[in-house]
Design an enzyme around this catalytic site. Structure first.
Site, PDB file in Angstrom:
ATOM      1  N   VAL A   8       0.860  -1.172   0.000  1.00  0.00           N
ATOM      2  CA  VAL A   8       0.000   0.000   0.000  1.00  0.00           C
ATOM      3  C   VAL A   8       0.898   1.224   0.000  1.00  0.00           C
ATOM      4  CG1 VAL A   8      -2.028  -1.057   1.069  1.00  0.00           C
ATOM      5  CG2 VAL A   8      -0.253  -0.088   2.515  1.00  0.00           C
ATOM      6  N   SER A   9       0.348   2.344  -0.461  1.00  0.00           N
ATOM      7  CA  SER A   9       1.158   3.551  -0.629  1.00  0.00           C
ATOM      8  C   SER A   9       1.325   4.364   0.646  1.00  0.00           C
ATOM      9  CB  SER A   9       0.536   4.435  -1.707  1.00  0.00           C
ATOM     10  OG  SER A   9       0.462   3.724  -2.920  1.00  0.00           O
ATOM     11  N   THR A  10       0.330   4.332   1.524  1.00  0.00           N
ATOM     12  CA  THR A  10       0.410   5.149   2.736  1.00  0.00           C
ATOM     13  C   THR A  10       0.079   4.325   3.965  1.00  0.00           C
ATOM     14  OG1 THR A  10      -1.897   5.838   2.513  1.00  0.00           O
ATOM     15  CG2 THR A  10      -0.241   7.259   1.492  1.00  0.00           C
ATOM     16  N   GLN A  13      -3.594   3.205   4.754  1.00  0.00           N
ATOM     17  CA  GLN A  13      -4.260   2.197   3.943  1.00  0.00           C
ATOM     18  C   GLN A  13      -4.039   0.814   4.551  1.00  0.00           C
ATOM     19  OE1 GLN A  13      -2.325   3.077   0.198  1.00  0.00           O
ATOM     20  NE2 GLN A  13      -4.130   4.154  -0.549  1.00  0.00           N
ATOM     21  N   GLY A  36       5.209   4.223  -1.210  1.00  0.00           N
ATOM     22  CA  GLY A  36       4.808   4.566  -2.555  1.00  0.00           C
ATOM     23  C   GLY A  36       5.549   3.735  -3.584  1.00  0.00           C
TER      24      GLY A  36
END
Length: 181
Positions: A8-10, A13, A36
């Site tokens: 996941v990017s952050t 999440q 990211g």
């Protein structure tokens, strides 16, 4: 052996959806990262490449979870193939153990790259249009010309920079940047 990779990017999440899909696909071990796609430091992915052996398959929920650029994706898949391992993307129905799967992988990777470039292009066009209308991005300036002039007078009169900054409600670094501009 099927090895799963979720990303996941952050931090806000959740990986649950990807974990569930990878477990349902039969992955015996799942590695993950919270960063990211453009970030090069992905310890979970690095761990997979230390662990993966010939005959294993790296499984991801979606192609974009593995990488962001066509070159990056192709390099990762080529590295897997040099090790005798394969790649599978569940939602994109890509399986590099077949010639058709390898072709489809390259086509999907190119489409993902094109989509990313189109988004960047639209963003740049929107920023240019806003700029043409006199709007600029970023934070509003804290120091207008009158505040800068007043700050310079106070500093010339011997008032400490810390006190001038405190009175203006700004940091010392902001004060220095404003008076030097």
């Amino acid at each position: 052996m099927l090895l799963g990779y979720a990303r996941v990017s952050t931090d806000d999440q959740k990986l649950d959806l990807q974990f569930d899909a990878l477990k349902a696909a039969g992955c015996e071990q799942i590695f993950s990262d919270k960063s990211g796609g453009a970030v090069n430091a992905r310890p979970g992915l690095e761990e997979i490449f230390k662990y993966i052996r010939s005959g294993d398959t790296l499984v991801v929920w979606k192609l974009d979870r593995l990488g962001r650029t066509v070159k990056g994706l192709v390099d990762l898949v080529e590295d897997l193939q040099k090790r005798g391992a394969q790649f599978r993307s569940l939602t994109d129905s890509i399986d590099t153990s077949t010639p058709g799967g390898r072709l489809f992988f390259h086509i999907m990777a190119a489409m993902a790259q094109m989509e990313k470039e189109l988004i960047r292009e639209r963003t740049q066009a929107g920023l240019a249009a806003a700029k043409a209308r006199g709007r600029t991005g970023g934070r509003k300036k804290v120091m207008d010309d009158s505040k800068v002039a007043a700050a310079k007078k106070l500093l010339e009169a011997g008032t400490p920079a810390t006190e001038v900054a405190k009175n203006l409600g700004i940091g010392r670094a902001t004060l220095y940047r404003a008076i030097s501009a």
